[in-house]
Design an enzyme around this catalytic site. Sequence first.
Site, short mmCIF file in Angstrom:
data_model
loop_
_atom_site.label_atom_id
_atom_site.label_comp_id
_atom_site.label_asym_id
_atom_site.label_seq_id
_atom_site.Cartn_x
_atom_site.Cartn_y
_atom_site.Cartn_z
N HIS A 216 0.71 5.26 1.19
CA HIS A 216 0.03 6.28 1.99
C HIS A 216 0.10 7.61 1.24
O HIS A 216 1.17 7.98 0.74
CB HIS A 216 0.75 6.50 3.33
CG HIS A 216 0.82 5.32 4.23
ND1 HIS A 216 0.05 5.20 5.37
CD2 HIS A 216 1.58 4.19 4.19
CE1 HIS A 216 0.35 4.07 5.99
NE2 HIS A 216 1.28 3.43 5.29
N HIS B 74 0.83 -1.20 0.00
CA HIS B 74 0.00 0.00 0.00
C HIS B 74 0.86 1.24 0.00
O HIS B 74 1.99 1.23 0.50
CB HIS B 74 -0.96 0.01 1.20
CG HIS B 74 -0.29 -0.15 2.53
ND1 HIS B 74 0.10 -1.39 3.02
CD2 HIS B 74 0.07 0.75 3.46
CE1 HIS B 74 0.67 -1.22 4.20
NE2 HIS B 74 0.67 0.06 4.49
P1 AMP Z 1 1.88 0.40 7.33
O1 AMP Z 1 1.72 -1.08 7.10
O2 AMP Z 1 2.72 0.65 8.54
O3 AMP Z 1 2.36 1.14 6.13
O4 AMP Z 1 0.49 1.03 7.66
C1 AMP Z 1 -0.73 0.38 7.69
C2 AMP Z 1 -1.76 1.44 7.78
O5 AMP Z 1 -3.03 0.83 7.68
C3 AMP Z 1 -1.75 2.24 9.09
O6 AMP Z 1 -1.59 3.61 8.79
C4 AMP Z 1 -3.09 1.93 9.72
O7 AMP Z 1 -3.64 3.05 10.36
C5 AMP Z 1 -3.91 1.50 8.54
N1 AMP Z 1 -5.00 0.57 8.80
C6 AMP Z 1 -4.96 -0.52 9.59
N2 AMP Z 1 -6.16 -1.16 9.55
C7 AMP Z 1 -6.93 -0.46 8.69
C8 AMP Z 1 -8.27 -0.61 8.21
N3 AMP Z 1 -9.06 -1.62 8.61
N4 AMP Z 1 -8.76 0.31 7.34
C9 AMP Z 1 -7.98 1.34 6.94
N5 AMP Z 1 -6.71 1.53 7.35
C10 AMP Z 1 -6.19 0.65 8.21
#
Ligand code: AMP
Length: 145
Positions: free
Chosen positions: A107, A105
């Site tokens: 951001h 993903h």
């Molecule tokens: P990262 O893997 O560290 O790049 O970030 C994962 C991101 O997913 C974090 O910013 C979380 O806040 C976000 N996140 C986790 N669960 C969900 C969800 N169910 N829906 C949307 N965002 C999510």
Amino acid sequence: MADAQYDPDNIFAKILRGEIPCHRVYEDADTLAFMDVMPQGDGHTLVIPKAPSRGLLDADPAALSALIVSVQKVARAVKAAFQAEGLTLFQFNEPAGGQTVFHLHVHIIPRREGVPLKRHEGGMADNAVLAEHAARIRAALEAEP
Ligand code: AMP
């Protein structure tokens, strides 16, 4: 040490299968964009490929191509929707790289001068606020040329 494998039960795979909800802002054949539930700033949006990969390194180049095109499209809409002066994009790989959800993903966070980012995974946002932010971004996408 062997590379970790993709887990089809990760939370974003569940979102893609419709097993858990999200505040969707954009979808096409190859990608999906939705609001981050623990935003580091208003308008924090995630864009994911539909094809499974843990991160950048194991992704199919075709999925990456589709992903970056969607990232640009959604980033333009996020910038417009939040009247941002700039944008910060993050893409983390593996726990040592800061990754917590193991489906690739990107951001997208709208930025304004002097406004610091909130902490990564700092706290859950209000659902109604996320819904309103998603609606704002969808409207900006519809207004895109
Ligand atoms: P990262 O893997 O560290 O790049 O970030 C994962 C991101 O997913 C974090 O910013 C979380 O806040 C976000 N996140 C986790 N669960 C969900 C969800 N169910 N829906 C949307 N965002 C999510």
